[in-house]
Scaffold this motif. Structure first.
Motif, short mmCIF file in Angstrom:
data_model
loop_
_atom_site.label_atom_id
_atom_site.label_comp_id
_atom_site.label_asym_id
_atom_site.label_seq_id
_atom_site.Cartn_x
_atom_site.Cartn_y
_atom_site.Cartn_z
N ALA A 88 -31.41 -1.30 62.46
CA ALA A 88 -30.58 -2.27 61.75
C ALA A 88 -29.65 -3.06 62.64
O ALA A 88 -29.33 -4.23 62.34
N LEU A 89 -29.20 -2.47 63.75
CA LEU A 89 -28.16 -3.11 64.55
C LEU A 89 -28.60 -3.47 65.97
O LEU A 89 -28.51 -4.63 66.38
N MET A 90 -29.07 -2.47 66.70
CA MET A 90 -29.28 -2.69 68.13
C MET A 90 -30.44 -3.65 68.43
O MET A 90 -30.29 -4.57 69.24
N ALA A 91 -31.60 -3.44 67.80
CA ALA A 91 -32.74 -4.31 68.08
C ALA A 91 -32.45 -5.78 67.73
O ALA A 91 -32.69 -6.67 68.56
N PRO A 92 -31.93 -6.08 66.52
CA PRO A 92 -31.59 -7.48 66.24
C PRO A 92 -30.53 -8.04 67.19
O PRO A 92 -30.62 -9.20 67.62
N ALA A 93 -29.53 -7.21 67.53
CA ALA A 93 -28.47 -7.68 68.43
C ALA A 93 -29.03 -8.04 69.80
O ALA A 93 -28.62 -9.05 70.41
N MET A 94 -29.96 -7.25 70.32
CA MET A 94 -30.55 -7.54 71.63
C MET A 94 -31.34 -8.85 71.61
O MET A 94 -31.32 -9.61 72.57
N VAL A 95 -32.05 -9.11 70.52
CA VAL A 95 -32.81 -10.36 70.39
C VAL A 95 -31.87 -11.56 70.39
O VAL A 95 -32.09 -12.56 71.08
N LEU A 135 -36.02 -7.67 60.11
CA LEU A 135 -35.48 -7.43 58.77
C LEU A 135 -36.53 -6.76 57.88
O LEU A 135 -36.23 -5.84 57.11
N GLY A 136 -37.79 -7.23 57.99
CA GLY A 136 -38.86 -6.59 57.23
C GLY A 136 -39.07 -5.15 57.64
O GLY A 136 -39.30 -4.27 56.78
N ASN A 137 -38.96 -4.89 58.93
CA ASN A 137 -39.10 -3.50 59.41
C ASN A 137 -37.94 -2.63 58.93
O ASN A 137 -38.11 -1.45 58.63
N LEU A 138 -36.75 -3.23 58.87
CA LEU A 138 -35.59 -2.51 58.34
C LEU A 138 -35.81 -2.14 56.87
O LEU A 138 -35.47 -1.03 56.45
N TRP A 139 -36.39 -3.07 56.11
CA TRP A 139 -36.66 -2.78 54.69
C TRP A 139 -37.63 -1.62 54.58
O TRP A 139 -37.45 -0.71 53.75
N ARG A 140 -38.70 -1.62 55.42
CA ARG A 140 -39.64 -0.49 55.44
C ARG A 140 -38.92 0.82 55.75
O ARG A 140 -39.16 1.85 55.11
N TYR A 141 -38.02 0.76 56.72
CA TYR A 141 -37.32 1.97 57.15
C TYR A 141 -36.41 2.48 56.04
O TYR A 141 -36.33 3.69 55.79
N TRP A 142 -35.74 1.55 55.37
CA TRP A 142 -34.80 1.94 54.30
C TRP A 142 -35.54 2.65 53.16
O TRP A 142 -35.00 3.58 52.55
N GLN A 143 -36.79 2.25 52.90
CA GLN A 143 -37.56 2.85 51.81
C GLN A 143 -37.90 4.31 52.07
O GLN A 143 -38.08 5.09 51.12
N VAL A 144 -38.02 4.69 53.33
CA VAL A 144 -38.44 6.07 53.64
C VAL A 144 -37.26 6.97 54.00
O VAL A 144 -37.45 8.17 54.21
N LEU A 145 -36.04 6.40 54.06
CA LEU A 145 -34.88 7.22 54.42
C LEU A 145 -34.51 8.18 53.29
O LEU A 145 -34.51 7.79 52.12
#
Length: 493
Positions: A297-304, A456-466
């Motif tokens: 959610a934070l580090m990967a988008p921030a690095m981009v 963001l799409g990958n974050l949504w996928r991740y949120w679904q499985v948390l």
């Protein structure tokens, strides 16, 4: 980040590079004593506050050995100066050119002063800090550490701003450490008396036994240091002091991200260890998920985003004295993302004291870094050092994951493969995005936008499985970000 432009506004890049090399050498020299202190810290916690005579015996026996180690460190510095290898450790070589003899002389004096400063200000006080921890003084000791760090960072900069050179900055830093140690020792001795930890006759036998047992921790610390400070020392003779300064400043963004990651990891570690020891699969996965949430959610988008906007900011920050290398910056950023992916596995291995695995993996990573730098820098310049660091983090990540997965399976727990795969996908998306920005700089804003959409799409996928517990942790992390507290605050009206 604040100090770099101040140094580079008054010193040239070579002088600043030598300063960084001195700090790296100092950190390597204290490895043995620091490992000894860390070992005794756990012994103090094991003994506990109810056995003060034993605490005192371990403390003063350790203090005696610590003084001997520090004297040995001073002797080692003298040997380094006598045999004449210091110029090469600072970056002198046929490829990089000769260094100013006055700068080399100043560096040698600073190294001696720093070794003496450690002997007086840190060798014994470090043990005092640790023996007081069982009595609830850890926060107070942390404040002392913060105060000493701030003073030792600002004092040499004041000298630089007044127009002084390398030697004066080193002398001022040493004097500042000596002056601040006076109130610190007064406070520490007062607390020792208050808690009833008296002086006791040192036992050289006990001190020596504890020292031998601490060597494993020192060895691991030395190998870990080889990936950090050691990279600088190997890089210096290959690229020169100017190349070392460029590499270190380029790495600052990655280091800031790493510190941000640690602010989440460190508070979670006690919880994660408790869940693992209780064989609680659900809560263990929740802790893992929270760690990876920071990456996704934070580090990967921030690095981009940082890759897209950093170049003009970097030029302004370094006062135009260091050329920006976008590929090196991206490589160093990716090394932090890979390190973040490995964090849950590292937590399992470290938290369960799997020391042999830690030593082996640290050794592999150190060999990859040092060998990679030696092999690649002559052909690729400082970019080769970035590639070596990234390769070391990848090797360590794979190794830690294998060891952690085996431990979990052997203790009735499962490695969260699905969460790991989604977290790793964020790293791949960031890699592709930063690479595309470098290859197609004219389209960097479009690439950045596309990368953020995918992340963001990958974050949504991740949120679904948390698990629910992990989403609660995640909401707390987000709510504590700057500017978010008001959004998450309850409505009073």
């Amino acid at each position: 980040m604040a100090l770099v432009p101040l140094y580079l506004s008054h010193w040239n890049v070579v002088t600043y590079g030598i300063w960084l090399a001195i700090l790296s050498l100092t950190n390597l020299l204290i490895t043995l004593d620091f490992g000894h202190q860390e070992f005794l810290a756990y012994e103090f916690l094991r003994i506990g506050r109810d056995n003060r005579p034993e605490l005192s015996r371990f403390l003063w026996s350790g203090a005696t050995v610590g003084l001997l180690i520090s004297l040995g460190q001073i002797l080692l510095v003298v040997v380094v100066l006598t045999v004449g290898v210091l110029p090469y450790l600072l970056g002198q070589s046929e490829h990089a050119g000769m260094l100013d003899p006055e700068l080399i002389r100043a560096a040698g004096i600073i190294l001696v002063l720093q070794s003496i400063s450690w002997l007086i200000c840190n060798s014994i006080s470090g043990l005092f800090f640790r023996v007081l921890a069982p009595f609830g003084y850890f926060p107070r000791m942390a404040w002392w550490n913060l105060f000493n760090t701030v003073v030792s960072s600002i004092a040499p900069v004041v000298a630089v701003l007044m127009g002084y050179g390398l030697l004066t900055a080193g002398v001022v830093m040493t004097l500042a450490a000596l002056i601040t140690s006076v109130p610190m020792y007064w406070d520490l001795l007062r607390l020792l008396r208050k808690e009833g930890i008296p002086f006791s006759k040192p036992s050289f036998k006990l001190g020596y036994k504890n020292f031998l047992r601490s060597v494993a921790i020192s060895g691991k610390g030395l190998l870990e240091n080889a990936r950090q400070q050691g990279a600088r020392l190997v890089l210096a003779p290959l690229s020169g002091a100017a190349g070392l300064a460029a590499f270190s400043t380029m790495r600052t963004g990655a280091n800031v991200a790493l510190q941000g990651l640690n602010t989440v990891i460190n508070p979670l570690m006690p919880e994660l260890m408790r869940f693992l020891h209780q064989r609680d699969q659900e809560r263990s996965e929740a802790a893992f998920g929270t760690l990876w949430f920071v990456l996704v959610a934070l580090m990967a988008p921030a690095m981009v985003v940082l890759q897209a906007v950093i170049e003009p900011l970097y030029t302004l920050w370094t006062r135009g004295r260091v050329t920006f290398n976008p590929l090196l910056f991206a490589t160093l950023s990716l090394s932090v993302l890979v390190y973040a992916v490995a964090q849950p596995a590292i937590a399992v291995v470290k938290g369960n004291n799997l020391l042999k695995a830690q030593l082996a993996l640290s050794a592999v990573a150190a060999v990859v870094v040092v060998g990679g730098i030696a092999a690649l820098v002559p052909f690729l310049g400082i970019l080769g050092a970035g590639i070596a660091l990234l390769a070391a983090e990848v090797a360590a990540m794979i190794g830690y994951r294998v060891v952690a997965q085996r431990w979990l399976q052997g203790n009735g727990l499962l490695w969260p493969k699905h969460h790991f795969a989604i977290a790793l996908a964020s790293v791949w998306i960031a890699t592709a995005g930063m690479g595309a920005m470098i290859v197609l700089p004219q389209l960097k804003w479009l690439v950045m936008l596309g990368s953020l959409v995918l992340l963001l799409g990958n974050l949504w996928r991740y949120w679904q499985v948390l698990p629910d517990l992990a989403t609660q942790h995640a909401r707390r992390i987000v709510s504590n970000l700057p500017g978010m507290k008001r959004l998450y605050a309850p409505n009073k009206y």
